[in-house]
Design a protein around this motif. Structure first.
Motif, PDB file in Angstrom:
ATOM      1  N   VAL A 412       0.810  -1.224   0.000  1.00  0.00           N
ATOM      2  CA  VAL A 412       0.000   0.000   0.000  1.00  0.00           C
ATOM      3  C   VAL A 412       0.842   1.272   0.000  1.00  0.00           C
ATOM      4  O   VAL A 412       0.447   2.279  -0.578  1.00  0.00           O
ATOM      5  CB  VAL A 412      -1.009   0.027   1.181  1.00  0.00           C
ATOM      6  N   ASP A 413       2.024   1.225   0.647  1.00  0.00           N
ATOM      7  CA  ASP A 413       2.865   2.421   0.691  1.00  0.00           C
ATOM      8  C   ASP A 413       4.202   2.220  -0.017  1.00  0.00           C
ATOM      9  O   ASP A 413       5.082   3.079   0.047  1.00  0.00           O
ATOM     10  CB  ASP A 413       3.110   2.847   2.147  1.00  0.00           C
ATOM     11  N   GLY A 414       4.354   1.069  -0.692  1.00  0.00           N
ATOM     12  CA  GLY A 414       5.607   0.783  -1.389  1.00  0.00           C
ATOM     13  C   GLY A 414       6.726   0.331  -0.470  1.00  0.00           C
ATOM     14  O   GLY A 414       7.838   0.059  -0.925  1.00  0.00           O
ATOM     15  N   LEU A 415       6.424   0.220   0.832  1.00  0.00           N
ATOM     16  CA  LEU A 415       7.446  -0.166   1.811  1.00  0.00           C
ATOM     17  C   LEU A 415       7.199  -1.589   2.296  1.00  0.00           C
ATOM     18  O   LEU A 415       6.113  -2.134   2.135  1.00  0.00           O
ATOM     19  CB  LEU A 415       7.424   0.793   3.008  1.00  0.00           C
ATOM     20  N   LEU A 416       8.222  -2.161   2.916  1.00  0.00           N
ATOM     21  CA  LEU A 416       8.098  -3.524   3.437  1.00  0.00           C
ATOM     22  C   LEU A 416       7.232  -3.503   4.695  1.00  0.00           C
ATOM     23  O   LEU A 416       7.553  -2.817   5.665  1.00  0.00           O
ATOM     24  CB  LEU A 416       9.481  -4.094   3.767  1.00  0.00           C
ATOM     25  N   PRO A 417       6.098  -4.217   4.697  1.00  0.00           N
ATOM     26  CA  PRO A 417       5.206  -4.169   5.862  1.00  0.00           C
ATOM     27  C   PRO A 417       5.681  -5.091   6.982  1.00  0.00           C
ATOM     28  O   PRO A 417       6.468  -6.012   6.769  1.00  0.00           O
ATOM     29  CB  PRO A 417       3.880  -4.664   5.285  1.00  0.00           C
ATOM     30  N   THR A 418       5.164  -4.825   8.175  1.00  0.00           N
ATOM     31  CA  THR A 418       5.444  -5.699   9.324  1.00  0.00           C
ATOM     32  C   THR A 418       4.193  -6.484   9.727  1.00  0.00           C
ATOM     33  O   THR A 418       4.255  -7.358  10.576  1.00  0.00           O
ATOM     34  CB  THR A 418       5.920  -4.871  10.532  1.00  0.00           C
ATOM     35  N   GLN A 419       3.063  -6.139   9.135  1.00  0.00           N
ATOM     36  CA  GLN A 419       1.818  -6.877   9.348  1.00  0.00           C
ATOM     37  C   GLN A 419       0.924  -6.656   8.132  1.00  0.00           C
ATOM     38  O   GLN A 419       1.200  -5.789   7.303  1.00  0.00           O
ATOM     39  CB  GLN A 419       1.108  -6.414  10.619  1.00  0.00           C
ATOM     40  N   LEU A 420      -0.131  -7.455   8.038  1.00  0.00           N
ATOM     41  CA  LEU A 420      -1.058  -7.289   6.924  1.00  0.00           C
ATOM     42  C   LEU A 420      -1.767  -5.941   7.033  1.00  0.00           C
ATOM     43  O   LEU A 420      -2.032  -5.464   8.140  1.00  0.00           O
ATOM     44  CB  LEU A 420      -2.098  -8.410   6.921  1.00  0.00           C
ATOM     45  N   PRO A 421      -2.073  -5.308   5.909  1.00  0.00           N
ATOM     46  CA  PRO A 421      -2.820  -4.046   5.961  1.00  0.00           C
ATOM     47  C   PRO A 421      -4.258  -4.296   6.410  1.00  0.00           C
ATOM     48  O   PRO A 421      -4.729  -5.438   6.459  1.00  0.00           O
ATOM     49  CB  PRO A 421      -2.768  -3.539   4.516  1.00  0.00           C
ATOM     50  N   SER A 422      -4.957  -3.226   6.731  1.00  0.00           N
ATOM     51  CA  SER A 422      -6.333  -3.322   7.222  1.00  0.00           C
ATOM     52  C   SER A 422      -7.322  -3.203   6.070  1.00  0.00           C
ATOM     53  O   SER A 422      -6.981  -2.711   4.988  1.00  0.00           O
ATOM     54  CB  SER A 422      -6.597  -2.185   8.221  1.00  0.00           C
ATOM     55  N   PRO A 423      -8.577  -3.621   6.304  1.00  0.00           N
ATOM     56  CA  PRO A 423      -9.604  -3.397   5.284  1.00  0.00           C
ATOM     57  C   PRO A 423      -9.728  -1.913   4.915  1.00  0.00           C
ATOM     58  O   PRO A 423      -9.979  -1.576   3.763  1.00  0.00           O
ATOM     59  CB  PRO A 423     -10.893  -3.909   5.955  1.00  0.00           C
ATOM     60  N   GLU A 424      -9.534  -1.038   5.913  1.00  0.00           N
ATOM     61  CA  GLU A 424      -9.639   0.404   5.651  1.00  0.00           C
ATOM     62  C   GLU A 424      -8.547   0.865   4.692  1.00  0.00           C
ATOM     63  O   GLU A 424      -8.804   1.647   3.765  1.00  0.00           O
ATOM     64  CB  GLU A 424      -9.538   1.174   6.980  1.00  0.00           C
ATOM     65  N   GLU A 425      -7.318   0.375   4.887  1.00  0.00           N
ATOM     66  CA  GLU A 425      -6.205   0.759   4.004  1.00  0.00           C
ATOM     67  C   GLU A 425      -6.393   0.208   2.592  1.00  0.00           C
ATOM     68  O   GLU A 425      -5.832   0.741   1.636  1.00  0.00           O
ATOM     69  CB  GLU A 425      -4.887   0.232   4.573  1.00  0.00           C
ATOM     70  N   LEU A 426      -7.168  -0.878   2.468  1.00  0.00           N
ATOM     71  CA  LEU A 426      -7.330  -1.549   1.165  1.00  0.00           C
ATOM     72  C   LEU A 426      -8.682  -1.255   0.520  1.00  0.00           C
ATOM     73  O   LEU A 426      -9.099  -1.980  -0.382  1.00  0.00           O
ATOM     74  CB  LEU A 426      -7.174  -3.067   1.356  1.00  0.00           C
ATOM     75  N   ARG A 427      -9.349  -0.207   0.968  1.00  0.00           N
ATOM     76  CA  ARG A 427     -10.666   0.127   0.402  1.00  0.00           C
ATOM     77  C   ARG A 427     -10.602   0.182  -1.117  1.00  0.00           C
ATOM     78  O   ARG A 427      -9.691   0.754  -1.695  1.00  0.00           O
ATOM     79  CB  ARG A 427     -11.148   1.485   0.920  1.00  0.00           C
ATOM     80  N   ARG A 428     -11.613  -0.454  -1.746  1.00  0.00           N
ATOM     81  CA  ARG A 428     -11.790  -0.444  -3.211  1.00  0.00           C
ATOM     82  C   ARG A 428     -10.570  -1.010  -3.959  1.00  0.00           C
ATOM     83  O   ARG A 428     -10.264  -0.608  -5.069  1.00  0.00           O
ATOM     84  CB  ARG A 428     -12.136   0.960  -3.714  1.00  0.00           C
ATOM     85  N   LYS A 429      -9.895  -1.965  -3.311  1.00  0.00           N
ATOM     86  CA  LYS A 429      -8.768  -2.645  -3.954  1.00  0.00           C
ATOM     87  C   LYS A 429      -9.090  -4.127  -4.137  1.00  0.00           C
ATOM     88  O   LYS A 429      -9.758  -4.745  -3.304  1.00  0.00           O
ATOM     89  CB  LYS A 429      -7.480  -2.499  -3.127  1.00  0.00           C
ATOM     90  N   ILE A 430      -8.589  -4.678  -5.241  1.00  0.00           N
ATOM     91  CA  ILE A 430      -8.749  -6.106  -5.526  1.00  0.00           C
ATOM     92  C   ILE A 430      -7.384  -6.760  -5.374  1.00  0.00           C
ATOM     93  O   ILE A 430      -6.405  -6.325  -5.992  1.00  0.00           O
ATOM     94  CB  ILE A 430      -9.315  -6.319  -6.942  1.00  0.00           C
ATOM     95  N   LEU A 431      -7.310  -7.795  -4.533  1.00  0.00           N
ATOM     96  CA  LEU A 431      -6.054  -8.484  -4.246  1.00  0.00           C
ATOM     97  C   LEU A 431      -6.067  -9.856  -4.904  1.00  0.00           C
ATOM     98  O   LEU A 431      -7.112 -10.504  -4.978  1.00  0.00           O
ATOM     99  CB  LEU A 431      -5.861  -8.664  -2.735  1.00  0.00           C
TER     100      LEU A 431
END
Length: 766
Positions: A412-431
């Motif tokens: 979501v931010d182009g950086l290496l995450p330390t946990q899965l993103p939230s539904p809020e951060e992934l709004r209107r995204k298809i994974l």
């Protein structure tokens, strides 16, 4: 009795033309296409059809059954016949629930436009009706059915016949007495308004009258203070009772003078009790009310299995309609089985079976169109990829080109995450969920290197070199961890498809210890129902802890060739997030699934209880100890209202209803009890029986209310049901508005109950 709908609609040339009738071609398949005469009835609520103009007609559908109307180009069946019929002349009637769509082809574009516009006008009018208007329309429909000679008035003989249709068995003398009281014109027949008065007399609610009189000092009205007492003592509304009382009087008291004086009449109380505010489901749980900023693995996610199927897994129909229906009911994880197709185009179907085939690109186009119509929260495409290298490249191209910005192709931010993103951060995204050639860390490292190279080339002004063309690899896929970067063997997985898998890398499950030692939080394992259930029994607490940091997907057994379902509750008890269901199959299991996801705006995500989000949780699903005290539930099943006949109720007979209450949760909490049956009364049966349940872990419990038609010879017949989470249940006097097997409202069918929940008292010490 004129249809209420007619009074709500503006003058419409389209509706007049529809009432005149139109010859149209009904299309069921490429080979079944037959001319039929369709006509909107005078009630404005039903469409009938006949083989010829003036021929013997029969009902085709009711407007209340229609969800929407689509243009011809949106129908995969009509598109397949585009060479035979212009798509502009076709349209599709889409029904609520699992009923098959109706594809029609008119004789001209103008006729198609008339029916599309007219039907949508009627559907919108029905959708926008309030509670009273819906009841008035329901009465109008019954009057229309009972008025056999369609002269706008009903004789006593017609009323007797109608009572039988409405599930009422009544003493003829008493029925005649009510009829004569309602016949104020003394014409020997009932007209519209008189029929309404007759119905009100039939529906006299003695149990609500008694309740009203218990709280009313004068038996005529509830004063503001009396209503506040009722809300506080019976409805358990607590401190909000005074403000709520004013709101409810303003909303439900029919008399303007009553509103001004802040008093509630008997009609006002009944109107409140029958409304959403008086519903068993807490209105506070209807919108998105949960914290949506936690990692994906902290949520139950509404998931579909074999989403492309509309029927069984052996020779059922595959259709993009499966994806549309799943998305519109809130599913957020969809399964796509992809195989090599002709002309280089991948196809979707149940491999090695006789199920029909659909194009992958059509599936993706449907997902792009419908993904966020019901919910803004992320959609997961679970890819079961069986394609060759070339067609995998086509898969990747279709995903990126058709989905565009909707597709999540990097963190979501182009950086290496330390946990899965939230539904809020992934709004209107298809994974995309699927296999991946390397780790997310390696992906991001390569992206960084490519960006640096591009910047260097720009600075030096050198032309960018064309990448080498890779030939199709051979050999098995190897774990990226075991591969040396310089000597990595070629893989059967296409890199362009692999790159689209970001947070949901599929990995094989070996053991919980192996997952802890070798897997990352963005890697997900799938379990068959049998494997998941055995793990819960053998290592339930480890499974709970595993699901607190990593996603799990569970799918039905391959032996379920009829697309039947398992009970998802046992798997939710262990914190499994994606418990995939055959959503095309109605029944108890789907009622439970729909019940859980009915809350939180129907958005497809439900926050797991805190003890299932803790990586050090001590919770054992098989030997549970709830985080709080056990609760005692007492349900007084009081009465029923306007219950329909069951599907197997014999013609000419009336239902003998009983109510079964079922609790689903951890194993010790799972229980069911039922009332006795009431003979020959589906209109206003009275039970007055109390059922009692003890629940250790209410945070995981769901309640299902099931109304059945008692049959001493055979299995009781289903009449209606309603399922909801324990945590969304309101106490006090509540109506439960029943749903069909397909989850469609059976308005105005309901049951009236009193709910009381108490903490289990401490054991007395001696």
């Amino acid at each position: 009795m004129a249809s209420l709908l007619q009074g709500r609609l503006p003058a419409s040339e389209d509706l007049l033309l529809m009432q005149n009738g139109t010859m149209m071609r009904k299309v069921r398949s490429r080979s079944w296409k037959k001319l039929r005469y369709f006509r909107l009835q005078e009630d404005g609520m039903t469409v009938w059809h006949a083989r010829t103009v003036g021929g013997s007609a029969k009902p085709s559908f009711s407007i209340s059954d229609v969800e929407t109307v689509r243009e011809g180009h949106e129908s995969e069946l009509l598109r397949s016949l585009a060479e035979e019929f212009p798509l502009e002349q076709g349209f599709t009637v889409v029904f609520h629930g699992r009923r098959s769509n109706l594809d029609l082809v008119a004789g001209s574009v103008a006729e198609a436009q008339v029916w599309m516009a007219g039907l949508q006008l009627l559907v919108d009018a029905v959708t926008n009706m309030d509670q009273q208007e819906r009841l008035d329309q329901w009465l109008s429909d019954w009057f229309y059915r009972g008025d056999k000679n369609q002269d706008g008035r009903m004789t006593f003989q017609e009323v007797q016949r109608l009572l039988h249709l409405m599930n009422v068995e009544m003493d003829p003398d008493y029925a005649l007495q009510l009829f004569q009281m309602a016949d104020t014109s003394q014409s020997g027949t009932l007209e519209g308004g008189e029929f309404v008065e007759f119905y009100k007399a039939l529906m006299k609610r003695d149990e609500v009258q008694e309740l009203f009189e218990n709280f009313s000092a004068d038996g005529q009205k509830l004063t503001l203070l009396e209503f506040v007492d009722f809300l506080r003592e019976e409805q358990k509304e607590g401190e909000r009772a005074p403000d709520l009382a004013l709101e409810l009087i303003d909303r439900y008291e029919p008399s303007e003078s009553g509103k001004l004086r802040h008093v509630l009449s008997m009609d006002g109380l009944l109107s409140y009790l029958s409304s959403k505010d008086g519903d068993i489901f807490n209105p506070a749980c209807l919108p998105v009310y949960q914290d949506m900023t936690q990692p994906l693995n902290h949520y139950y996610i509404s998931s579909s299995h074999n989403t492309y199927l509309l029927g069984d897994q052996f020779c059922g129909q595959s259709s993009v309609e499966g994806y549309i229906r799943a998305l519109k009911r809130g599913c957020r994880c969809l399964e796509v089985d992809i195989w090599d197709g002709p002309n280089g185009e991948p196809i979707v179907y149940h491999g090695h079976t006789l199920t029909s085939r659909i194009l992958f690109k059509d599936v993706v186009a449907s997902v792009a169109q419908y993904a966020f119509q019901t919910s803004d929260y992320p959609v997961i495409l679970s890819l079961e990829n069986h394609c060759s290298w070339d067609q995998q490249q086509t898969l990747a191209s279709h995903l990126t080109e058709i989905l565009g910005d909707q597709l999540l192709s990097t963190t979501v931010d182009g950086l290496l995450p330390t946990q899965l993103p939230s539904p809020e951060e992934l709004r209107r995204k298809i994974l995309v969920k699927g296999k991946k050639l390397q780790t997310l860390e390696e992906d991001l490292e390569e992206e960084e290197e490519e960006e640096e190279l591009e910047l260097q080339l720009e600075r030096e002004g050198e032309p960018e070199l064309e990448p080498e063309v890779q030939s199709e690899p051979e050999g098995p896929e190897l774990s990226p961890r075991s591969q040396d970067k310089r000597k990595r063997p070629k893989s059967v997985l296409c890199p362009s498809l692999s790159a689209l898998v970001v947070y949901l890398k599929s990995v094989s499950f070996h053991s919980f210890a192996h997952s802890r030692d070798h897997y990352r939080f963005y890697e997900i394992s799938s379990f068959s129902e049998a494997k998941a259930k055995s793990l819960i029994k053998e290592a339930g607490n480890e499974f709970v802890q595993h699901n607190a940091w990593q996603l799990s997907r569970v799918y039905p057994s391959g032996l379920r060739t009829d697309s039947s379902n398992y009970n998802p509750q046992e798997l939710w008890n262990a914190g499994c997030q994606m418990v995939a269901m055959n959503v095309q199959t109605a029944g108890l299991e789907m009622d439970i699934c729909d019940g859980l996801f009915r809350q939180n705006g129907g958005c497809g995500y439900v926050l797991k209880p805190g003890f299932l989000r803790d990586a050090q949780s001590t919770f054992y699903p098989e030997r549970p100890v709830g985080p709080s005290k056990a609760q005692i539930l007492r349900i007084q099943v009081i009465s029923g209202q306007q219950l329909p006949k069951g599907a197997k109720t014999k013609e000419g007979t009336i239902v003998d209803p009983l109510v079964r209450v079922e609790v689903f949760g951890v194993r010790p909490d799972t229980a069911r009890q039922e009332t006795n049956h009431v003979e020959n009364n589906g209109f206003n049966p009275y039970w007055g029986e109390t059922l009692c349940f003890r629940v250790q872990v209410p945070e995981l419990a769901l309640l299902r209310f099931l109304v059945k038609d008692y049959n001493w010879k055979f299995r009781d017949d289903f009449v209606g049901q309603y399922t909801l989470p324990w945590t969304c249940m309101q106490q006090g006097y509540r109506h439960i508005h029943l749903l069909s097997k397909d989850g469609i409202s059976l308005h105005p069918a309901s049951i009236f109950v009193h709910i009381c929940i108490e903490e289990e008292p401490e054991e007395a010490e001696f």
